[in-house]
Structure formats: structure tokens, C-alpha cells
Design an enzyme around this catalytic site. Structure first.
Site, PDB file in Angstrom:
ATOM      1  N   CYS A  44       0.832  -1.207   0.000  1.00 35.47           N
ATOM      2  CA  CYS A  44       0.000   0.000   0.000  1.00 35.47           C
ATOM      3  C   CYS A  44       0.871   1.264   0.000  1.00 35.47           C
ATOM      4  O   CYS A  44       1.732   1.431   0.869  1.00 35.47           O
ATOM      5  CB  CYS A  44      -0.922   0.011   1.225  1.00 35.47           C
ATOM      6  SG  CYS A  44      -1.967   1.486   1.290  1.00 35.47           S
ATOM      7  N   ASP A 146      -2.565  -2.507 -14.011  1.00 36.69           N
ATOM      8  CA  ASP A 146      -3.079  -2.106 -15.331  1.00 36.69           C
ATOM      9  C   ASP A 146      -3.773  -3.232 -16.095  1.00 36.69           C
ATOM     10  O   ASP A 146      -3.728  -3.258 -17.330  1.00 36.69           O
ATOM     11  CB  ASP A 146      -1.961  -1.529 -16.202  1.00 36.69           C
ATOM     12  CG  ASP A 146      -1.577  -0.121 -15.788  1.00 36.69           C
ATOM     13  OD1 ASP A 146      -2.140   0.383 -14.799  1.00 36.69           O
ATOM     14  OD2 ASP A 146      -0.696   0.481 -16.438  1.00 36.69           O
TER      15      ASP A 146
END
Length: 262
Positions: A44, A146
Site C-alpha cells: 500500500c 493495469d
């Protein structure tokens, strides 16, 4: 955050932290829950997480991550995984080192997002680093970053030789992406996206589920961002997006969703 549906199976739970005593406390809490995989977050990039040396902050200290993972593996009753990034920044791409320390700790598999912490979600995914990690490890490596289409899913698999994929932002407003990817990988078929009416029907169902779980006020507020994701590609949608960002109750949001038909 541990709420789930009995149909959610297999189910994974993710831990975030950097201090042994709190991680052990969390593992103790988890004994009351049934789940299949325990994932540790070392990826994160959020500032509030990293400034506590948690999440991607641990990429700077692979030995500390190794120690934490050993503790979790020892005290977990289910398989343990870890999610990492390629490194802290372009000058500190150390995913291979971090991954080897994770493997040494006894994790069952490793998830890797193909960007550094500093990149966040900008710039391009580094397929080469993921491929290098996959080559270095004996355990399965699951790649992320992506995967917004079946073609990009196929590219990730081809470029990295990874064992699996994580679909994250690509599923926002497009819950059909999982079926699209499966069909493309299995038979090379590109399934057409659902028409606007199907998207609207799904939005209404999602709004109802959000309200049922969070209550009307919070459910509507939480749904607002999903309206933006669902309506990507809709013509002349900007005025409705602006209205949706101010919707306060179910009636208002339903009216805005219904207007998408016109």
C-alpha cells in the site's frame, strides 16, 4: 471489514501492520472467523500507511518484513501470502530481494504490483521486474497492475510468465471483466461489453446492496464514486456525474441513474 457472504469462497483476509504485538493481536481476533488465505500487505502506497512504516514502507527493510512474515506463518492456521511492489522508487527497485526474503519466511505465494511506491498508480507497469521475481522464486507469483482488459491480462501473462493475475481497479464499474478475461484466455473470444440498459440495471442492484449494508445515507455516499466508474464511455454524462456527487438519498440517486437511459 471482515464482513462477508457465505458465497465468498475461497475467501482471503488481509493484514496491515509492522509491530509484532499488534499483528499477534489481529491473528487472535481472526481465530473467530472462517477464511482460506491470509495475505500481508507490503504494497500500500498511501501516505498515512507508509509514514508508520507499514505497507510499502516495509520494502525499505526486507529483513524486517521477513521477520514479520515468519511470525504470521508460524501463527496462522491457513496459507499465508504477501503483496509487494517493485520497490520504493526507481533508484531502489528491490522486488527480487524482498521476494526472496518473503519466500524464506515460508509464504505460500507472492503478489506483486508492477510499480514502485513513489509511482503509486501512475506511469507504466514494469513487466521485466515481475518476470525477474517469477524466475527467482519457487512459489507461485501472481501479478497486478493495469489489467483493464482481456488483452492486457494476456500481455501480463505473456510478458512475465506469472502464475496468476490480480484484477483490482480494472473491475471498478466493470464486474464483467473476469468473464471477459476468462473467455479471451480460453478461446481468444472478445465478449462485447453490456449495453447501457444492463449497466443501469447493475447500478441499481449495486446501489440497493450498498444501502442494505451501510444504511441509506452512507450507502448512497459510498456509491457515488461507483456511478462515475460505471458510466465511463456514456455520452454526455458529465452533468449527471456532477449531480450524482451531490445525491443524498436513494430517491435522488435512482433518478440520476434512470436519466442515463436518455
Amino acid at each position: 471489514m471482515l464482513s462477508s457472504n457465505p458465497k465468498d469462497s475461497p475467501l482471503g483476509v488481509q493484514l496491515l501492520g509492522c509491530e509484532d504485538k499488534f499483528i499477534l493481536k489481529a491473528l487472535d481476533v481472526l481465530k473467530r472467523y472462517k477464511f482460506d488465505i491470509l495475505d500481508f500487505n507490503a504494497a500500500c502506497p498511501a501516505k498515512k500507511v507508509v509514514r508508520r512504516q507499514e505497507g510499502a514502507g516495509l520494502l525499505k527493510d526486507p529483513k524486517k518484513l521477513n521477520k514479520i512474515l515468519k511470525l504470521i506463518v508460524k501463527n496462522s492456521g491457513v496459507p499465508v501470502t504477501v503483496k509487494i511492489r517493485t520497490g520504493w522508487d526507481k533508484d531502489n527497485v528491490n522486488a527480487k530481494e524482498v521476494a526472496l526474503y518473503a519466500q524464506d519466511a515460508g509464504v505460500d505465494s507472492l503478489f506483486i504490483h508492477g510499480r514502485t511506491k513513489i509511482q503509486g498508480y501512475s506511469g507504466s507497469v514494469d513487466y521485466d521486474v515481475i518476470r525477474g521475481v517469477k524466475k527467482a522464486l519457487r512459489i507461485p507469483v501472481i501479478a497486478s497492475g493495469d489489467i483493464f482488459s482481456p488483452q492486457l491480462a494476456s500481455k501480463m501473462l505473456d510478458e512475465t510468465n506469472c502464475d496468476g493475475l490480480v484484477i483490482a481497479r480494472g473491475s471498478l464499474g466493470n464486474p464483467w471483466i473476469f468473464k471477459e478475461i476468462k473467455e479471451y484466455l480460453k478461446a481468444g473470444i472478445i465478449i462485447p461489453r453490456p449495453g447501457n440498459n444492463k449497466v443501469i440495471e447493475t447500478m441499481l442492484e449495486h446501489l440497493d446492496a450498498s444501502i442494505a449494508f451501510y444504511g441509506e445515507r452512507n450507502g448512497v455516499v459510498i456509491f457515488r464514486k461507483f456511478f462515475g466508474w460505471y458510466t465511463r464511455g456514456f455520452r454526455k454524462i458529465r452533468p449527471l456525474r456532477e449531480k450524482s456527487s451531490r445525491a443524498k438519498n436513494k430517491e435522488e440517486m435512482v433518478k440520476i441513474i434512470e436519466l442515463c437511459k436518455h
